[in-house]
Design an enzyme around this catalytic site. Structure first.
Site, PDB file in Angstrom:
ATOM      1  CD  GLU A  12      29.662  56.575 -96.592  1.00 43.32           C
ATOM      2  OE1 GLU A  12      30.104  56.388 -97.725  1.00 43.32           O
ATOM      3  OE2 GLU A  12      29.571  55.661 -95.737  1.00 43.32           O
TER       4      GLU A  12
ATOM      5  CG  ASP B   2      34.935  53.226 -99.166  1.00 41.43           C
ATOM      6  OD1 ASP B   2      35.386  52.619 -98.171  1.00 41.43           O
ATOM      7  OD2 ASP B   2      33.720  53.280 -99.428  1.00 41.43           O
TER       8      ASP B   2
ATOM      9  CD  GLU C 252      32.014  48.380 -99.481  1.00 35.94           C
ATOM     10  OE1 GLU C 252      32.665  48.487 -98.408  1.00 35.94           O
ATOM     11  OE2 GLU C 252      31.249  49.260 -99.889  1.00 35.94           O
TER      12      GLU C 252
END
Lengths: 721, 721
Positions: A312, A386, A414
């Protein structure tokens, strides 16, 4: 007169503590909430069993153990337990190491201590100098502190303490929180305010909260903290910031907690003045060695580095055509002389999207097995994508026998509703740890990979991405703290159960009253499945809005890269829905060991919870329930919302049995959760309906708005980015 | 047995409260720290005088008044004062309005109530129904609440309450905090954590802290809060954000606090879809009217708008060739039907730097006098530059007789050491308010401009740029809270003195013990002058580092604009130092009324504290002390550091007399303050020495480092930007 008042004062101490508590029930105390034992008979028996306290030794860790024991017993027993130095009466609580405490040395627990290692402990009901005593013994000071916390937990949860025979040792060596905290105090994916680390005032001012953070961690056996974000900033390695980290390390040290930092791979260029960060360049290696020496100069027990590289947008060894192993080893060599480790993250995926993202970490890392230095752990997320509400376990577990694999769980929510959704994560952790990789035949669980027993590793660990922040209650909500607690408890002993952990957490956090503990733990234990159902049932994943990950976005089809969209993952069309990862698709199922690969890869064998993770399935496919896939999908989405409604009703039934401040916050958050769960449900069902073309069965309430409404929802200033 | 325990419980209540306090002395309670009256005789007399409480009426504000009285008296008297509804005994505390309370109506305070207006109150020792009573009477509910806080303050500060005859009414109508809070919760120039407003969870969850914020403000008479940053974001005017602001307004309303918002002038374009924000465009006017109607639809008592326009990059009417008055009036017309106001900031300076920055606001606004709608206040910073440690008062005060001028003080310490420097700002506020503009002859003080008496305005106000945030102690440090307190008290009554305010704040915040109050108030009263001396003595200003404004930067000579440098302001050269603002220079002194202009403009008349603000003075200029300017300058810088060292010694002498948590934080912060004061001193003296070429007199310690060292200091991630 004076003595009468004094006596009354003693009687009133529980009242006093309760009053103090009533005034400050804002969640700050977490599970270290030492309220008076409410059952009079039990209180009397505890007082008899703990009539004196001896914690011999003056090291900072033993001092911390003594202070915690005094604080805990004062609160729980509502009386000041006298400190003693000799066994002159029955009912002693003795804690220490045989080397520093004659009382412990005389207690004959030596044999058990042979099985507890450096961090473990023994708690035994025995006799000391002929008197009845409870002995907390350990080989090292930190074991004593851990043992004290364990003992206090027994009293907090109203357990019998007359015939204790406990031998404990952690199942993993590194039990670490990862703080995704930036130097400006924002926290990536943090939903509990801002970073606890007040870098600006460090090292000059040490917020008392740092000590309470250390106490909370030590109480559940967490022994490391990575202070900085994996999306790293080389500034944190400058001398002025090392001095700040060293100040924190000084606070944490008595509690057995080592400090780690994230290392930005390009730091040799950014703060070292070098022209390259190529790991095979001798100057680069020398720079990292000097930097490590400098760090250990100010933090002698520095834990080591956590690295996110070539992922990323982060720099890494591949920028120079080197492998992850070559990158990790250069850092490992730098910290090795000081006993440090490198935790190298396997969360990588190529910039070019050449391949199913779920496969890439495996493809990248498996060939490197055996190429890492002995002080490197490869840190692997629990699942291959993820931190989704549900993923199958990561195929790397079991696939790198020569390399210590460290578990990376996300404690912060998240993808699971932030701090405002009540989602107890222990069932998720447990599901992954209990999963059988079959790497060395049946029973090769992920837990055994992680604890080193499957492949014979000494260096082992679990990391949890922290959910703590400046919010007064630490985690944004009372229930989010259960996830911090559960992570620590499972990192210590992966054989604990979600239910057992929920039970002790609820008792310590609220009350031992079964009429509260039972409904609260029921809410907790059902909550993760509810979230899966209202967000991503049946193996769906990565359906969230882009960027901030808050709320539904199954329609997201344009992003900087295809595997940041939702359509990449759900692949819904007129025929059906799901990502074909079988031999007719991306073949990701084939990354698992044969029996697992076979189960995941076959439509007739795959567990329905992973159905759409591995298969593209027709809308009319018949499910175990007898319903079609479409009907089952709708049923799940509606069932998730219903489960939240039941949680609301349960909580409402507890009004008046929880202090008003915490009651009201949970009440408000559950209302938010229901609103957002409905949003997820309606948005996803309406969106997938555009493919299935099938009706929402009559029995269900209609969506509140049309699809266009949900697609137009814009979330602004969502925290944690 | 039971009754004995109960009696003991009553006796122990003070102890209990103290214990609860001991546990939580983290500053959260601010000055509303209702600890038991420590003097037994005094306690006894208070208990006799307050043996029953009657606060009649059930409006939210009267409920708040009753709850505060109960809470305060419970803490202060250590006993539960019974609530009564009739005057059946001596020693009643009666609070209410004559219209809602028969007891108050019968108390014969009607004449005094004629002088208290809507927000004022009367506190009178009198008789009610033939019984001795203390009556708190007001015309409106909010006056009752204010009166209750006043009465509690009397008890908190151990004042006699037997013969009270108090009549209070605020000297200004709007007493407002300006929060420079962004929607992502960062706070511009905030040094106490992050924004209190948790926008993400609003309106669904109302943090109990919002109520405590309202209580604190009401206790000092603050009646308005601008929630959003003057560097405004049009998003805050969207419906979803108005719902959030409305939720806050609902919490604040019972405490007499109105909510205001900042209006981004280009909002009609950004969120309204218009092509222009030209204030003379009828569509723009209509848009603002509709927006105002929408706001009042959800916040019926919305206060109005605060606007920063055409300043530091903000959009404004000049973008369309219109004046500030034309810009302000379009907003004023929108809110006027609802009773709202516009607070239009005079803090403007041109992008082109055509003129001494200190002159520009005056030049821009004075010609507009008389052109504003009656519901516009022009909000003027206390001095003509920007919240420096010392500035002469702003020349606009007195210069716009037809326009209500609102004072803008900065409570947050942007240029005064952040939260870590102990700088009590009341002397600064007082110095400005007492300054004589001579606008209508001698005695035309700034205070009389502000309170409307000089030019006959009804609409009056003071704004303070808030220093509160998420830090547990609200303001970052205990002493920073004194500045919030002082702002509120002076906004209510500008005739209060710094010393008197410090005394009552210290008593309420720490203890009434004179052996603490005396040294603490001495520290406070000397602290602002110390800061001036170690930062910018003798009229120097704007010497700070660029951007974050933390630490010295007298050498700053390159910035996006000349008037953002330091050299622009100090103009040091081989001959001397200072900004010639006399007739031979920028003529800024000429903006003041004649006698003041004459004083400021003449080297032989100007007070030395303003010397280098108005004059470029030779290094050998002889000062009142007999020293040369250079020697005096050095003496001031060293004296400032010495004053901090004395503060440290004073504080150390109080160890053990302040609870450990607050003691330790102040101790650590004073150490930071000394370190940074030395940094300021050494950097400035060494830098100015490069011009003067003169030695630092032998008597003084040498600078710790050379100038190059200080010039190389880089501050990273400084908060509040």
């Amino acid at each position: 007169m004076r003595s009468r008042v004094t006596r009354a004062a003693v009687l009133l101490l529980p009242l006093l503590a309760a009053a103090a508590g009533a005034r400050a029930e804002d969640g700050y105390e977490l599970w270290l909430r030492y309220r008076p034992v409410s059952d009079p008979a039990l209180l009397k028996s505890y007082r008899a069993a703990i009539a004196g306290l001896a914690v011999e030794g003056s090291t900072p860790t033993l001092q911390a153990a003594r202070e915690e024991a005094v604080r805990g017993l004062r609160g729980l027993l509502g009386t000041e337990v006298p400190l003693v130095t000799a066994a002159t009466r029955h009912g002693l609580l003795v804690a220490g190491t045989p080397s520093r405490s004659a009382l412990v040395a005389g207690a004959d627990v030596g044999e058990d201590l042979g099985r507890t290692g450096r961090e473990g402990y023994v708690i035994r009901s025995t006799r000391v100098g002929g008197k009845r005593a409870t002995v907390i013994a350990a080989n090292a000071d930190i074991g004593v502190l851990y043992g004290v916390f364990h003992f206090l937990r027994l009293v907090q949860t109203h357990q019998p303490i007359e015939a204790l025979s406990i031998t404990e040792a952690p199942r993993a060596r590194l039990r670490v929180l990862n703080h995704w905290d930036n130097l400006n105090r924002t926290v990536e994916r943090g939903y509990a305010g801002f970073s606890l680390w007040d870098w600006h005032k460090l090292p000059d001012y040490l917020d008392p909260r740092y000590t309470d953070y250390a106490r909370a961690n030590a109480s559940i056996g967490i022994n490391g903290t990575v202070l900085t974000n994996v999306n790293a900033n080389a500034t944190s390695l400058l001398p002025e910031y090392l001095a700040k980290a060293a100040a924190l390390a000084g606070v944490f040290r008595p509690y057995g907690i080592r400090v780690y930092l994230t290392a930005r791979f390009s730091a040799p260029i950014e703060i070292g003045g070098l022209k390259t960060a190529d790991p095979l360049d001798p100057e680069v290696a020398a720079w990292w060695r000097r930097k490590a020496d400098e760090i250990y100069g100010v933090i002698p027990d520095f834990g080591g580095f956590l690295v996110k590289a070539n992922s990323e947008g982060q720099p890494g060894p591949q920028d120079y055509g080197r492998t992850h192993a070559e990158g990790a080893n250069i850092l490992a060599d730098a910290v090795a002389p000081h006993g440090g480790v490198v935790m190298w993250r396997a969360f990588v995926y190529s910039n070019e999207v050449p391949e199913d993202r779920a496969k890439q970490a495996y493809n990248e890392f498996k060939p490197l097995d055996g190429k890492f230095r002995p002080n490197v752990l490869v840190q692997v997320k629990n699942g291959p994508v993820d931190f989704q509400p549900r993923e199958p376990f990561h195929p790397l577990f079991g696939a790198m026998p020569k390399t210590p694999l460290m578990m990376e769980f996300q404690v912060t929510q998240e993808y699971l509703g932030f701090a405002t959704h009540l989602v107890y994560l222990a069932p998720l952790f447990e599901e992954v740890l209990r999963a059988d990789t079959h790497a060395r035949g049946e029973g090769s669980t992920v837990a055994k990979v992680i604890d080193g027993t499957l492949h014979g590793h000494e260096l082992t660990g679990l990391a949890g991405v922290a959910n703590v922040g400046t919010d007064r209650n630490w985690c944004g909500s009372a229930f989010a703290c259960a996830n911090w607690y559960a992570f620590g408890r499972l990192a210590w002993n992966h054989e604990l159960t979600s239910a057992g952990i929920a039970d002790e957490w609820a008792r310590m956090t609220f009350t031992n009253d079964a009429s509260l503990v039972r409904p609260v733990t029921e809410m907790m234990l059902g909550s993760r499945e509810a979230a899966v159902d209202y967000m991503t049932p049946l193996g769906l994943h990565h359906l969230m809005a882009e960027g901030h990950h808050h709320g539904p976005g199954p329609w997201v089809s344009e992003a900087r890269r295809a595997d940041w969209t939702s359509v990449y993952y759900h692949r819904a069309d007129a025929q059906g829905i799901g990502f074909d990862r079988t031999t007719t698709g991306s073949r990701a199922a084939g990354q698992y060991f044969p029996p697992v690969a076979d189960v995941f890869g076959r439509l007739d064998k795959v567990p329905e919870k992973y159905l759409l993770w591995f298969h593209h399935v027709g809308w009319d496919h018949r499910m175990a329930s007898g319903l079609t896939l479409w009907e089952e999908l709708v049923r799940r989405y509606y069932g998730g919302v219903e489960a939240v409604r039941r949680m609301r009703a349960t909580w409402k039934s507890l009004e008046g049995r929880v202090d008003p401040e915490r009651y009201e916050q949970v009440r408000a958050f559950l209302a938010i959760q229901e609103k957002e769960a409905r949003g997820w449900r309606d948005a996803c069902v309406l969106y997938f309906q555009t493919f299935s073309g099938k009706p929402i069965p009559e029995a269900y309430e209609r969506p509140e708005h049309d699809l266009a409404y949900y697609m137009a929802v814009t979330k602004r200033y969502v925290p944690g980015i």
